[in-house]
Design a protein around this motif. Structure first.
Motif, PDB file in Angstrom:
ATOM      1  N   ALA A  48       0.818  -1.223   0.000  1.00 45.13           N
ATOM      2  CA  ALA A  48       0.000   0.000   0.000  1.00 45.13           C
ATOM      3  C   ALA A  48       0.847   1.267   0.000  1.00 45.13           C
ATOM      4  O   ALA A  48       0.542   2.193  -0.753  1.00 45.13           O
ATOM      5  CB  ALA A  48      -0.968  -0.006   1.177  1.00 45.13           C
ATOM      6  N   PRO A  49       1.906   1.382   0.808  1.00 44.15           N
ATOM      7  CA  PRO A  49       2.712   2.604   0.741  1.00 44.15           C
ATOM      8  C   PRO A  49       3.386   2.794  -0.612  1.00 44.15           C
ATOM      9  O   PRO A  49       3.465   3.913  -1.125  1.00 44.15           O
ATOM     10  CB  PRO A  49       3.747   2.410   1.850  1.00 44.15           C
ATOM     11  N   ALA A  50       3.841   1.704  -1.219  1.00 39.20           N
ATOM     12  CA  ALA A  50       4.480   1.817  -2.535  1.00 39.20           C
ATOM     13  C   ALA A  50       3.459   2.220  -3.596  1.00 39.20           C
ATOM     14  O   ALA A  50       3.770   3.021  -4.489  1.00 39.20           O
ATOM     15  CB  ALA A  50       5.140   0.497  -2.909  1.00 39.20           C
ATOM     16  N   LEU A  59       0.443  11.077 -10.888  1.00 32.82           N
ATOM     17  CA  LEU A  59      -0.439  12.246 -10.894  1.00 32.82           C
ATOM     18  C   LEU A  59      -0.493  12.802  -9.478  1.00 32.82           C
ATOM     19  O   LEU A  59      -0.972  12.118  -8.561  1.00 32.82           O
ATOM     20  CB  LEU A  59      -1.847  11.866 -11.364  1.00 32.82           C
ATOM     21  N   PRO A  60       0.031  14.005  -9.251  1.00 34.44           N
ATOM     22  CA  PRO A  60       0.022  14.555  -7.888  1.00 34.44           C
ATOM     23  C   PRO A  60      -1.403  14.598  -7.319  1.00 34.44           C
ATOM     24  O   PRO A  60      -2.340  15.003  -7.987  1.00 34.44           O
ATOM     25  CB  PRO A  60       0.581  15.967  -8.080  1.00 34.44           C
ATOM     26  N   GLY A  61      -1.528  14.122  -6.096  1.00 31.27           N
ATOM     27  CA  GLY A  61      -2.821  14.090  -5.432  1.00 31.27           C
ATOM     28  C   GLY A  61      -3.512  12.747  -5.545  1.00 31.27           C
ATOM     29  O   GLY A  61      -4.429  12.456  -4.780  1.00 31.27           O
ATOM     30  N   LEU A  62      -3.087  11.903  -6.479  1.00 27.64           N
ATOM     31  CA  LEU A  62      -3.735  10.597  -6.642  1.00 27.64           C
ATOM     32  C   LEU A  62      -3.392   9.668  -5.481  1.00 27.64           C
ATOM     33  O   LEU A  62      -4.220   8.856  -5.066  1.00 27.64           O
ATOM     34  CB  LEU A  62      -3.331   9.980  -7.978  1.00 27.64           C
ATOM     35  N   GLY A  63      -2.195   9.781  -4.937  1.00 28.91           N
ATOM     36  CA  GLY A  63      -1.826   8.986  -3.762  1.00 28.91           C
ATOM     37  C   GLY A  63      -2.641   9.381  -2.543  1.00 28.91           C
ATOM     38  O   GLY A  63      -3.019   8.540  -1.726  1.00 28.91           O
ATOM     39  N   ASN A  67      -5.276   7.033  -0.405  1.00 31.23           N
ATOM     40  CA  ASN A  67      -5.291   6.923   1.057  1.00 31.23           C
ATOM     41  C   ASN A  67      -6.570   7.463   1.674  1.00 31.23           C
ATOM     42  O   ASN A  67      -6.698   7.510   2.891  1.00 31.23           O
ATOM     43  CB  ASN A  67      -4.097   7.668   1.652  1.00 31.23           C
ATOM     44  N   SER A  68      -7.513   7.909   0.859  1.00 34.44           N
ATOM     45  CA  SER A  68      -8.786   8.494   1.307  1.00 34.44           C
ATOM     46  C   SER A  68      -8.578   9.768   2.119  1.00 34.44           C
ATOM     47  O   SER A  68      -9.336  10.057   3.042  1.00 34.44           O
ATOM     48  CB  SER A  68      -9.606   7.486   2.116  1.00 34.44           C
ATOM     49  N   ILE A 153       6.180  11.816  -0.775  1.00 37.06           N
ATOM     50  CA  ILE A 153       6.543  11.386   0.581  1.00 37.06           C
ATOM     51  C   ILE A 153       5.320  11.389   1.492  1.00 37.06           C
ATOM     52  O   ILE A 153       5.125  10.470   2.301  1.00 37.06           O
ATOM     53  CB  ILE A 153       7.663  12.284   1.141  1.00 37.06           C
ATOM     54  N   ASP A 154       4.460  12.396   1.361  1.00 33.86           N
ATOM     55  CA  ASP A 154       3.250  12.469   2.182  1.00 33.86           C
ATOM     56  C   ASP A 154       2.339  11.278   1.922  1.00 33.86           C
ATOM     57  O   ASP A 154       1.805  10.680   2.860  1.00 33.86           O
ATOM     58  CB  ASP A 154       2.504  13.769   1.905  1.00 33.86           C
ATOM     59  N   ALA A 155       2.155  10.907   0.665  1.00 31.59           N
ATOM     60  CA  ALA A 155       1.300   9.768   0.341  1.00 31.59           C
ATOM     61  C   ALA A 155       1.881   8.478   0.896  1.00 31.59           C
ATOM     62  O   ALA A 155       1.153   7.641   1.446  1.00 31.59           O
ATOM     63  CB  ALA A 155       1.113   9.672  -1.170  1.00 31.59           C
ATOM     64  N   ASN A 156       3.198   8.319   0.797  1.00 27.77           N
ATOM     65  CA  ASN A 156       3.849   7.116   1.288  1.00 27.77           C
ATOM     66  C   ASN A 156       3.742   7.011   2.807  1.00 27.77           C
ATOM     67  O   ASN A 156       3.369   5.967   3.344  1.00 27.77           O
ATOM     68  CB  ASN A 156       5.314   7.122   0.854  1.00 27.77           C
TER      69      ASN A 156
END
Length: 195
Positions: A48-50, A59-63, A67-68, A153-156
């Motif tokens: 999930a983090p990867a 696409l920025p924001g897709l991560g 993560n909802s 990094i934030d999404a991960n």
């Protein structure tokens, strides 16, 4: 002196635990029944983090959507959009001043023309303006790249943190305590862990 003699003569009686050969140690075992709440089972996805980092890289924001954390998407696009706007604006200004300086060199002008947009600027002022806008453009590009990396990094990290079981059994709450003697108030932190 009296206390010393008293202790010496009656010291034999001071030993409270004395074992004899026929004494047996009796131990009464009580059974304790503990009530445990069934912890909810969280399905852990190690990928999930990867996935979140990959989606944010594509696409920025897709991560963040993966993560909802939908409220972060406008922040990502606002930050990236602002930095890209600053890059484009500084690049356009740099090109304007550079084109004027090149035009003056092509025409062989040593000073400003009598009419036009740049009639009040010397050649040295044009060079300084180019350097200023070039530095600002490069800084805006560096900030854009940094914000893009921060998005990934934030999404991960957010995907990693979602895999931890955080519930009300472990709490960290501030409390306000009033001293009954002098009525002064103080703030304390309470850490509670319920089994």
């Amino acid at each position: 002196m009296f206390l010393f003699f008293f202790l010496c003569f009656f010291s034999n009686d001071l030993w409270s635990q004395k074992k004899s050969d026929n004494d047996s140690l009796l131990v009464k075992v009580d059974t304790v029944k503990a009530k445990f709440k069934k912890a909810r089972r969280v399905n852990l996805d190690p990928n999930a983090p990867a996935k979140a980092a990959f989606y944010s890289a594509v696409l920025p924001g897709l991560g963040q959507a993966y993560n909802s954390k939908y409220w972060k998407i406008p922040i990502v696009y606002g930050a990236l959009g602002t930095s890209m706007y600053l890059y484009i604006n500084n690049n356009n200004e740099y090109n304007r001043f550079r084109d004027e300086f090149k035009r003056r060199l092509d025409l062989g002008l040593d000073g400003p023309p009598e009419t036009g947009e740049f009639s009040n600027l010397t050649n040295q002022a044009l060079i300084e303006a180019q350097e200023l806008f070039q530095r600002n453009r490069d800084l805006a590009l560096l900030i854009s790249v940094g914000l893009y990396a921060l998005n990934i990094i934030d999404a991960n990290v957010d995907a990693h943190l979602q895999q931890y079981n955080v519930n009300e059994q472990l709490t960290f709450t501030p409390k306000i305590f009033q001293d009954p003697l002098n009525f002064s108030t103080s703030v304390t932190l309470s850490i509670t862990y319920n089994f």
